[in-house]
Design a protein around this motif. Structure first.
Motif, short mmCIF file in Angstrom:
data_model
loop_
_atom_site.label_atom_id
_atom_site.label_comp_id
_atom_site.label_asym_id
_atom_site.label_seq_id
_atom_site.Cartn_x
_atom_site.Cartn_y
_atom_site.Cartn_z
N VAL A 90 -14.81 -44.16 -12.18
CA VAL A 90 -15.44 -44.36 -10.87
C VAL A 90 -15.89 -43.02 -10.30
O VAL A 90 -17.01 -42.89 -9.79
N ASN A 91 -15.04 -42.02 -10.38
CA ASN A 91 -15.39 -40.69 -9.87
C ASN A 91 -16.54 -40.06 -10.64
O ASN A 91 -17.35 -39.32 -10.08
N ASP A 92 -16.62 -40.37 -11.93
CA ASP A 92 -17.75 -39.88 -12.72
C ASP A 92 -19.05 -40.53 -12.27
O ASP A 92 -20.11 -39.89 -12.25
N LEU A 93 -18.96 -41.80 -11.91
CA LEU A 93 -20.15 -42.51 -11.43
C LEU A 93 -20.59 -42.00 -10.06
O LEU A 93 -21.76 -41.68 -9.85
N ASN A 94 -19.61 -41.94 -9.14
CA ASN A 94 -19.92 -41.51 -7.77
C ASN A 94 -18.61 -41.24 -7.03
O ASN A 94 -17.93 -42.18 -6.62
N PRO A 95 -18.23 -39.98 -6.85
CA PRO A 95 -16.97 -39.64 -6.18
C PRO A 95 -16.86 -40.21 -4.77
O PRO A 95 -15.75 -40.43 -4.27
N GLU A 96 -18.00 -40.45 -4.12
CA GLU A 96 -17.96 -40.93 -2.74
C GLU A 96 -17.44 -42.36 -2.63
O GLU A 96 -17.01 -42.79 -1.56
N ILE A 97 -17.46 -43.11 -3.74
CA ILE A 97 -17.01 -44.50 -3.69
C ILE A 97 -15.57 -44.57 -3.22
O ILE A 97 -15.22 -45.35 -2.32
N LEU A 98 -14.71 -43.76 -3.81
CA LEU A 98 -13.30 -43.76 -3.42
C LEU A 98 -13.04 -42.90 -2.20
O LEU A 98 -12.14 -43.20 -1.41
N ASP A 99 -13.83 -41.84 -2.03
CA ASP A 99 -13.65 -40.96 -0.88
C ASP A 99 -13.91 -41.70 0.43
O ASP A 99 -13.28 -41.40 1.46
N THR A 100 -14.84 -42.64 0.39
CA THR A 100 -15.23 -43.34 1.62
C THR A 100 -14.62 -44.74 1.73
O THR A 100 -14.94 -45.48 2.66
N ASN A 101 -13.77 -45.10 0.79
CA ASN A 101 -13.17 -46.43 0.80
C ASN A 101 -11.67 -46.33 0.56
O ASN A 101 -11.18 -46.58 -0.54
N GLN B 228 -9.23 -48.20 1.41
CA GLN B 228 -8.56 -49.45 1.02
C GLN B 228 -8.69 -49.69 -0.48
O GLN B 228 -7.72 -50.07 -1.15
N LEU B 229 -9.87 -49.45 -1.03
CA LEU B 229 -10.08 -49.61 -2.46
C LEU B 229 -9.21 -48.63 -3.24
O LEU B 229 -8.56 -49.00 -4.23
N PHE B 230 -9.16 -47.36 -2.77
CA PHE B 230 -8.35 -46.37 -3.47
C PHE B 230 -6.87 -46.74 -3.43
O PHE B 230 -6.15 -46.61 -4.43
N PHE B 231 -6.42 -47.25 -2.28
CA PHE B 231 -5.03 -47.68 -2.19
C PHE B 231 -4.75 -48.82 -3.16
O PHE B 231 -3.71 -48.83 -3.83
N HIS B 232 -5.64 -49.78 -3.23
CA HIS B 232 -5.43 -50.92 -4.13
C HIS B 232 -5.41 -50.49 -5.59
O HIS B 232 -4.67 -51.05 -6.41
N LEU B 233 -6.21 -49.50 -5.93
CA LEU B 233 -6.16 -48.97 -7.30
C LEU B 233 -4.83 -48.28 -7.56
O LEU B 233 -4.22 -48.45 -8.64
#
Length: 241
Positions: free
Chosen positions: A99-110, A112-117
């Motif tokens: 995910v971070n390789d695709l776009n680091p902002e996905i987890l940086d700005t979410n 809840q998603l990072f917590f669930h992972l």
């Protein structure tokens, strides 16, 4: 979805009629269906939307060539499916890296998603019997997030409760170890990646089918007509009179 619009129109027409059910013959129904014109291009876009959103790369590429629909960046689908597959297989650390390789902002700005992972990582540690590592991970990575968010804390407590049971079949939160939990997390990641790529996170086709079923249920109260009972075949059944 011509049948959907036929049902809606017929429902509107019958609203103004008497309370007794109107009987619509197959001949009348099929004529109404044939009167509705749907552009092939719109149907192709609907199919392509489903294939891309659900990640059917090979099918999307083949359909693109056969239908002549606009070019899609199928490489992004492959990358997204690699993330989804990693979560479904329990390789959460690998999924986070992808995910971070695709776009680091996905987890940086979410958050809840990072917590669930991270929660899924904890579940996998518990699944593999790594109790000490699971406790350390929960304390260092998840507990601080739980202090900042009450809902995160509650989810963390539910997950850690798995450690209190030798036989998870007797555990009230044993469903966290089900494959369905992995699929839930994988779907959440998939939706977040789609959103980051300016795609719709859910395919349109299932929503249209749900609308069709709703419309049929509404019309059932007003009329007897040829209806679809099996969506997989879309076969019209004669009205019961």
């Amino acid at each position: 979805m011509s049948l959907f619009w036929i049902v809606i129109r017929q429902l509107a027409e019958i609203e103004a009629m008497a309370t007794s059910k109107k009987v619509i013959t197959r001949e009348e129904w099929e004529k109404k269906l044939n009167d509705v014109k749907i552009r092939k291009e719109d149907m192709n876009k609907l199919v392509m939307n489903f294939l891309v959103t659900e990640g059917y790369v090979d099918a999307a590429e083949k359909f693109r060539k056969e239908s002549g629909t606009e070019h899609m960046d199928l490489a992004t689908i492959t990358d997204r499916m690699a993330v989804k597959k990693a979560v479904q297989c329990g390789n959460v650390e690998d999924a986070i890296e992808k995910v971070n390789d695709l776009n680091p902002e996905i987890l940086d700005t979410n958050p809840q998603l990072f917590f669930h992972l991270q929660q899924q990582r904890l579940i996998e540690l518990i699944r593999n019997g790594k109790v000490e590592e699971a406790l350390e991970f929960a304390q260092e990575e998840l507990a601080p997030r739980g202090e900042e968010n009450q809902s995160f804390l509650e989810e963390l407590e539910r997950t850690v409760a798995l450690l209190a049971f030798e036989d998870v079949s007797n555990c009230p939160v044993g469903e966290l170890l089900d494959i369905s939990q992995r699929l839930k997390t994988a779907s959440e990641v998939n939706a977040a990646i789609l959103t980051s790529q300016s795609h719709e996170k859910d395919p349109k086709l299932p929503s249209l089918l749900k609308m069709l079923l709703w419309a049929q249920n509404q019309l059932d109260q007003k009329a007897a007509y040829p209806r679809i009972k099996d969506l997989s075949t879309a076969t019209l059944e004669d009205p019961a009179v």
